[in-house]
Motif scaffolding. Structure first.
Motif, PDB file in Angstrom:
ATOM      1  N   ILE A   1      -8.423   8.723   1.043  1.00 45.37           N
ATOM      2  CA  ILE A   1      -7.021   8.248   0.298  1.00 45.37           C
ATOM      3  C   ILE A   1      -7.204   7.980  -0.965  1.00 45.37           C
ATOM      4  O   ILE A   1      -8.216   7.800  -1.472  1.00 45.37           O
ATOM      5  N   TYR A   2      -6.132   8.343  -1.782  1.00 43.06           N
ATOM      6  CA  TYR A   2      -6.034   8.103  -3.202  1.00 43.06           C
ATOM      7  C   TYR A   2      -5.108   7.107  -3.597  1.00 43.06           C
ATOM      8  O   TYR A   2      -3.735   7.175  -2.813  1.00 43.06           O
TER       9      TYR A   2
ATOM     10  N   GLN B   1       3.307   1.326   2.728  1.00 43.15           N
ATOM     11  CA  GLN B   1       3.772  -0.092   2.751  1.00 43.15           C
ATOM     12  C   GLN B   1       3.376  -0.717   1.088  1.00 43.15           C
ATOM     13  O   GLN B   1       2.331  -0.476   0.399  1.00 43.15           O
ATOM     14  N   MET B   2       4.620  -1.192   0.607  1.00 43.68           N
ATOM     15  CA  MET B   2       4.450  -1.779  -0.794  1.00 43.68           C
ATOM     16  C   MET B   2       4.771  -2.953  -0.892  1.00 43.68           C
ATOM     17  O   MET B   2       5.459  -3.544  -0.156  1.00 43.68           O
ATOM     18  N   SER B   3       3.982  -3.633  -1.567  1.00 43.91           N
ATOM     19  CA  SER B   3       3.987  -5.137  -1.627  1.00 43.91           C
ATOM     20  C   SER B   3       3.974  -5.562  -3.119  1.00 43.91           C
ATOM     21  O   SER B   3       3.657  -4.795  -4.059  1.00 43.91           O
ATOM     22  N   SER B   4       4.361  -6.826  -3.645  1.00 43.55           N
ATOM     23  CA  SER B   4       4.328  -7.240  -5.111  1.00 43.55           C
ATOM     24  C   SER B   4       5.176  -6.285  -5.793  1.00 43.55           C
ATOM     25  O   SER B   4       4.610  -6.085  -6.904  1.00 43.55           O
TER      26      SER B   4
ATOM     27  N   LYS C   1      -2.897   0.454  -6.907  1.00 42.33           N
ATOM     28  CA  LYS C   1      -4.062   0.042  -6.202  1.00 42.33           C
ATOM     29  C   LYS C   1      -3.954  -1.430  -5.851  1.00 42.33           C
ATOM     30  O   LYS C   1      -3.871  -2.306  -6.638  1.00 42.33           O
ATOM     31  N   GLY C   2      -4.158  -1.782  -4.666  1.00 42.31           N
ATOM     32  CA  GLY C   2      -4.198  -3.177  -4.372  1.00 42.31           C
ATOM     33  C   GLY C   2      -2.928  -3.574  -3.976  1.00 42.31           C
ATOM     34  O   GLY C   2      -2.649  -4.891  -3.371  1.00 42.31           O
ATOM     35  N   ARG C   3      -1.882  -2.789  -4.236  1.00 44.62           N
ATOM     36  CA  ARG C   3      -0.421  -3.448  -3.686  1.00 44.62           C
ATOM     37  C   ARG C   3       0.100  -2.630  -2.591  1.00 44.62           C
ATOM     38  O   ARG C   3       0.963  -2.990  -1.793  1.00 44.62           O
TER      39      ARG C   3
ATOM     40  N   VAL D   1       1.342   8.547  -6.392  1.00 46.33           N
ATOM     41  CA  VAL D   1       1.289   7.153  -6.227  1.00 46.33           C
ATOM     42  C   VAL D   1       0.358   6.837  -5.134  1.00 46.33           C
ATOM     43  O   VAL D   1      -0.620   6.165  -5.535  1.00 46.33           O
ATOM     44  N   ALA D   2       0.015   7.822  -4.165  1.00 46.88           N
ATOM     45  CA  ALA D   2      -0.899   7.728  -3.083  1.00 46.88           C
ATOM     46  C   ALA D   2      -0.965   9.107  -2.267  1.00 46.88           C
ATOM     47  O   ALA D   2       0.429   9.576  -2.032  1.00 46.88           O
ATOM     48  N   CYS D   3      -2.085   9.318  -1.653  1.00 47.01           N
ATOM     49  CA  CYS D   3      -2.140  10.561  -1.099  1.00 47.01           C
ATOM     50  C   CYS D   3      -3.154  10.434   0.200  1.00 47.01           C
ATOM     51  O   CYS D   3      -4.154   9.615  -0.133  1.00 47.01           O
TER      52      CYS D   3
END
Length: 128
Positions: free
Chosen positions: A58-59, A82-85, A65-67, A48-50
């Motif tokens: 950052i990946y 941090q996760m949104s939407s 991406k964007g959320r 998801v992210a690194c």
């Protein structure tokens, strides 16, 4: 040996936000890439992210991406996601994992699940 513990998983409504934390111990935290991965039943593990040890690289996967935003505080040996939407497609067990960097200023692209150490995971449920 890096020991990782996740926290923050919860039930959230569609469109809501949630913050996950990954806390490390047992080894100098700043020497490790930390990644967040998720795996739903029957699906492959998705990076998801690194974030690199110094936070400069950052990946994000295209799906978040964007959320989602990944950050780290090496003084507290913690990485946050941090996760949104959030949508039903984000419901998964989220695990953090660490990879010892072979050199400083390491580029985390691409980020794969070839990591050295894994946490136990925390569950995110998205439902009304």
């Amino acid at each position: 040996q890096l020991h990782l513990v996740e926290s923050g998983g919860d039930l959230v409504q569609p469109g809501g936000a949630l913050k996950l934390s990954c806390t490390g111990s047992g080894s100098p935290f700043e020497y490790y890439v930390i990644g967040w991965f998720r795996q739903a039943a029957g699906k492959e593990t998705e990076a998801v992210a690194c974030i690199s040890g110094n936070g400069r690289s950052i990946y994000y996967s295209d799906s978040v991406k964007g959320r989602f935003t990944i950050s780290r505080d090496n003084a507290k040996s913690t990485v946050h996601l941090q996760m949104s939407s959030l949508g039903p497609e984000d419901a998964d067990v989220y695990s953090c994992a660490g990879l010892e960097e072979p050199y400083s200023d390491y580029d985390v692209h691409p980020c794969t699940n070839a990591m050295d150490f894994w946490g136990q995971g925390t569950r995110v449920t998205v439902s009304a």
